[in-house]
Design an enzyme around this catalytic site. Structure first.
Site, PDB file in Angstrom:
ATOM      1  N   GLU A  33       0.807  -1.218   0.000  1.00  0.00           N
ATOM      2  CA  GLU A  33       0.000   0.000   0.000  1.00  0.00           C
ATOM      3  C   GLU A  33       0.841   1.269   0.000  1.00  0.00           C
ATOM      4  O   GLU A  33       0.500   2.257  -0.656  1.00  0.00           O
ATOM      5  CB  GLU A  33      -0.938  -0.004   1.205  1.00  0.00           C
ATOM      6  CG  GLU A  33      -2.105  -0.976   1.112  1.00  0.00           C
ATOM      7  CD  GLU A  33      -1.742  -2.404   1.486  1.00  0.00           C
ATOM      8  OE1 GLU A  33      -2.618  -3.280   1.383  1.00  0.00           O
ATOM      9  OE2 GLU A  33      -0.567  -2.635   1.877  1.00  0.00           O
ATOM     10  N   GLN A  59      -7.958  -2.385  -0.476  1.00  0.00           N
ATOM     11  CA  GLN A  59      -8.845  -3.539  -0.527  1.00  0.00           C
ATOM     12  C   GLN A  59      -9.855  -3.485   0.617  1.00  0.00           C
ATOM     13  O   GLN A  59     -11.033  -3.772   0.439  1.00  0.00           O
ATOM     14  CB  GLN A  59      -8.027  -4.826  -0.466  1.00  0.00           C
ATOM     15  CG  GLN A  59      -8.759  -6.035  -0.992  1.00  0.00           C
ATOM     16  CD  GLN A  59      -7.810  -7.194  -1.201  1.00  0.00           C
ATOM     17  OE1 GLN A  59      -7.337  -7.797  -0.249  1.00  0.00           O
ATOM     18  NE2 GLN A  59      -7.533  -7.499  -2.473  1.00  0.00           N
ATOM     19  N   ALA A  64     -10.470  -0.665   4.143  1.00  0.00           N
ATOM     20  CA  ALA A  64      -9.971   0.577   4.752  1.00  0.00           C
ATOM     21  C   ALA A  64      -8.954   0.288   5.843  1.00  0.00           C
ATOM     22  O   ALA A  64      -8.035   1.081   6.073  1.00  0.00           O
ATOM     23  CB  ALA A  64     -11.139   1.383   5.321  1.00  0.00           C
ATOM     24  N   ASP A  65      -9.091  -0.858   6.507  1.00  0.00           N
ATOM     25  CA  ASP A  65      -8.155  -1.236   7.572  1.00  0.00           C
ATOM     26  C   ASP A  65      -6.712  -1.286   7.071  1.00  0.00           C
ATOM     27  O   ASP A  65      -5.777  -1.000   7.816  1.00  0.00           O
ATOM     28  CB  ASP A  65      -8.529  -2.614   8.130  1.00  0.00           C
ATOM     29  CG  ASP A  65     -10.008  -2.743   8.415  1.00  0.00           C
ATOM     30  OD1 ASP A  65     -10.376  -2.903   9.584  1.00  0.00           O
ATOM     31  OD2 ASP A  65     -10.810  -2.697   7.453  1.00  0.00           O
ATOM     32  N   HIS A 100     -11.025  -6.051   9.199  1.00  0.00           N
ATOM     33  CA  HIS A 100     -11.736  -5.767   7.956  1.00  0.00           C
ATOM     34  C   HIS A 100     -13.013  -4.952   8.201  1.00  0.00           C
ATOM     35  O   HIS A 100     -13.888  -4.917   7.344  1.00  0.00           O
ATOM     36  CB  HIS A 100     -12.115  -7.067   7.232  1.00  0.00           C
ATOM     37  CG  HIS A 100     -10.956  -7.870   6.765  1.00  0.00           C
ATOM     38  ND1 HIS A 100     -10.192  -8.633   7.611  1.00  0.00           N
ATOM     39  CD2 HIS A 100     -10.423  -8.033   5.522  1.00  0.00           C
ATOM     40  CE1 HIS A 100      -9.240  -9.249   6.919  1.00  0.00           C
ATOM     41  NE2 HIS A 100      -9.339  -8.889   5.664  1.00  0.00           N
TER      42      HIS A 100
END
Length: 669
Positions: free
Chosen positions: A408, A430, A432-433, A475
């Protein structure tokens, strides 16, 4: 600059190959000028006329050689010790001196120092203190070059210490996978501040890592200007024809401290003496004298020229008054000015889900902006884990819809590089976490660049978020408060398909960085009639879903639907229901207007309570509407725990059920 009394030997076997005399002298002048500037800076530092200095004495050949082989419109991303990059690009010295003194003729309006700046005028992108993201930004710049097919390369610098950072490993991997034309230049000068190389890495050479990345790599004698220049010239010419990344390790040495205050007591004296014999400027000077290309008289002529230039430009910088600003000026420069252009919706609607609206808005933005690139894990053929980009590859191709490695941080940094080089980028987290793995470049690069050196970040980060789907602690987070706290970012959080499509279009139009939150539990559960064509909605404009007189309910995201359900079950409650839609910018006017009418306020957020945006909204209301309040402002939020997996635990975690109780208690206050 004093030479030893004894006649120095020439340490290097200089090989001029086919380099003409004019170029040989250009390289000499290229090293002499920053050396003289540095020697002057060290004097000024002792006199207290400059506050800090990072010396590159002994490393000039690297910066000079690289800059000399690049075209002026090819980007260079330098670090602390690359003064010669700036002088070789012929930046007026008074501007550099003003930059170092925090004055207006510099590049950051006094907001940053040293080489922490960029300039599109000279195609230079300066560093941030976190070092690592610089490699990812170079990836993005190179990707833009590759997409433009302009046969351009870019060069990025770091020290051997910086190569331990995860961002750099991520960026090297991305560059190799995507075959990006980047010169990754590692100045191995022996020490990361005071830590020697044997305590930093356990391979023989940093260049050896190239094999692990499937990348060409070379070890270059960094103090031999002709080796740097001739090898880089051949490499760059070939990379323009055959785009690829190349990892370069320059063996060199830092003759002074990390910065002047740190000194060099940790360095063995014999090591300093040994590298002193390898001085890139003095050795090259003796070579040119021996070859008859340079004369003692010419050396003095060059020194006199540069001395006058340095002194004259210092006089300009010192005479420049201290920078002045106002609160309004400081605030106005956090974001690039964005002129919202309304694109009205068409009359034809279709009833679609939130997820469909986002997909449709993204697709129509791709059609509208040829320079828009989508990047993320599994976003290409697979269509993303939520299938939002399904079918996009077939329409737009893999150049514009790009699967990324799981990295990321490098991808966010690459998005910044794309923006610098004229592209728009949408990055899909994929979940937000997972943004925690890309937190550094979002907070320190995207958010701060416009304030620091007037460079916008034309980047939207899509954030599938939220609980209610049994996804557990990693997640399910709704982590918008991390970003509403960061000046320079815009934060959008729609609750309905119509809003999501129009706000996404505007977020992509806006050349400021936007964190775009999409609640997973709403993706397929909420439907609405949505215009079929492209349209925009303004950021910073709340939606008033219900109007009443008893209480103001302020919320966003899934909280909007919880509030609607509660109010429908309690029709006796006369409430203003405000869907904020965007958290930054925040529609303060709508909030205050409602509060002054109703006198009671309840703020509902899915995030846990402490430090959330509800706290700030509550404080704003207390400070600005206190005399209109008939009761304390109430905040309702999730438990102060991570988000549990089991359905009954998750339900107890979320604030949906207690919202009704607190609302009714507030009304009876």
């Amino acid at each position: 600059m004093m030479k030893p009394e004894t006649k120095p030997h020439i340490f290097y076997d200089y090989n001029r190959k086919d380099v003409d005399d004019a170029t040989l002298l250009k390289l000499y002048r290229g090293m002499l000028k920053p050396r003289m500037i540095e020697e002057k800076m060290l004097i000024l530092l002792r006199q207290g006329k400059v506050s800090k200095w990072f010396s590159g004495i002994g490393q000039e050949a690297i910066s000079v050689g690289i800059t000399a082989v690049l075209d002026k419109d090819e980007y260079i991303l330098p670090m602390h010790r690359n003064l010669a990059v700036f002088t070789m690009r012929e930046i007026p010295l008074y501007r550099l001196f003003s930059q170092w003194q925090g004055k207006a003729n510099g590049f950051t309006k006094g907001r940053d120092r040293s080489f922490h700046f960029g300039t599109q005028e000279f195609n230079i992108v300066g560093m941030i203190s976190h070092l690592g993201p610089q490699f990812g930004v170079a990836d993005g710049i190179a990707l833009a070059n590759k997409l433009k097919k302009n046969n351009k390369v870019c060069a990025v610098f770091t020290g051997e210490g910086g190569t331990s950072e995860g961002d750099i490993h991520e960026a090297l991997n991305v560059a190799s996978v995507w075959q990006l034309p980047v010169l990754f230049c590692v100045e191995n000068n022996g020490y990361g501040l005071s830590t020697p190389t044997n305590e930093q890495y356990n391979c023989e050479n940093i260049a050896d890592r190239g094999k692990g990345y499937g990348m060409e790599s070379h070890i270059i004698e960094g103090n031999d200007i002709l080796e740097v220049y001739t090898k880089l010239k051949d490499l760059v010419e070939d990379m323009r024809i055959n785009p690829r990344p190349v990892l370069l390790e320059f063996k060199t040495f830092r003759m002074r401290g990390h910065e002047e205050a740190s000194g060099t007591k940790y360095v063995p004296t014999d090591l300093i003496d040994e590298w002193g014999l390898r001085d890139p400027l003095l050795n090259y000077e003796d070579f040119l004298l021996a070859e008859g290309i340079l004369s003692v008289e010419k050396i003095q002529e060059f020194k006199d020229e540069f001395k006058h230039e340095i002194d004259d430009n210092l006089e300009i910088a010192f005479a420049e008054p201290k920078i002045q600003s106002t609160v309004a000026n400081e605030l106005s420069d956090v974001y690039k000015e964005f002129q919202y252009q309304e694109v009205k919706e068409n009359s034809e609607n279709e009833n679609i889900r939130l997820i469909d609206a986002i997909s449709q808005g993204l697709k129509q933005s791709m059609e509208r902006h040829d320079n828009l690139i989508i990047m993320g894990q599994d976003v290409a053929e697979y269509g993303g884990v939520f299938k939002i980009t399904e079918g996009f590859v077939e329409q737009f191709g893999k150049d514009r819809v790009r699967n990324t490695p799981i990295c990321e941080s490098a991808i966010v940094s690459a998005a910044m590089g794309l923006s610098i080089n004229g592209y728009k980028a949408v990055v899909e987290m994929q979940f937000a976490d997972f943004v925690t793995s890309g937190f550094n470049p979002i907070i320190n690069y995207l958010a701060k660049s416009h304030y620091r050196w007037s460079e916008n970040a034309d980047v939207v980060v899509r954030m599938p978020c939220g609980a209610g789907v049994g996804a557990g602690p990693f997640h399910s987070q709704t982590n918008e408060a991390w970003f509403t706290h960061t000046p320079g970012l815009k934060v959008v959080y729609p609750a309905f398909p119509y809003d999501a499509k129009g706000l996404l279009a505007t977020s992509i139009e806006d050349s400021n960085p936007v964190m775009f939150f999409e609640h997973k539990a709403l993706y397929r559960s909420i439907r609405q009639d949505v215009p079929t064509d492209y349209y925009t909605l303004p950021l910073g404009k709340a939606s008033i879903l219900k109007e009443g007189t008893d209480v103001s309910v302020i919320t966003y995201g899934a909280g909007v639907h919880w509030a609607l359900e509660t109010l429908e079950q309690n029709p006796e409650v006369s409430a203003d229901l405000i869907d904020l839609r965007t958290l930054v910018p925040l529609d303060i006017e709508a909030i205050y207007k409602s509060v002054k009418k109703t006198g009671k306020v309840i703020i509902l957020q899915e995030d846990s309570l402490f430090g959330g945006i509800a706290s700030d909204i509550s404080a704003l209301i207390m400070e600005n509407c206190f005399e209109h309040l008939d009761a304390p402002v109430k905040r309702v939020a999730s438990l102060e725990t991570p988000i549990p997996f089991a359905a009954n635990l998750e339900s107890a975690y979320l604030p949906k059920e207690k919202f009704k109780e607190i609302l009714l208690n507030l009304l009876s206050y």
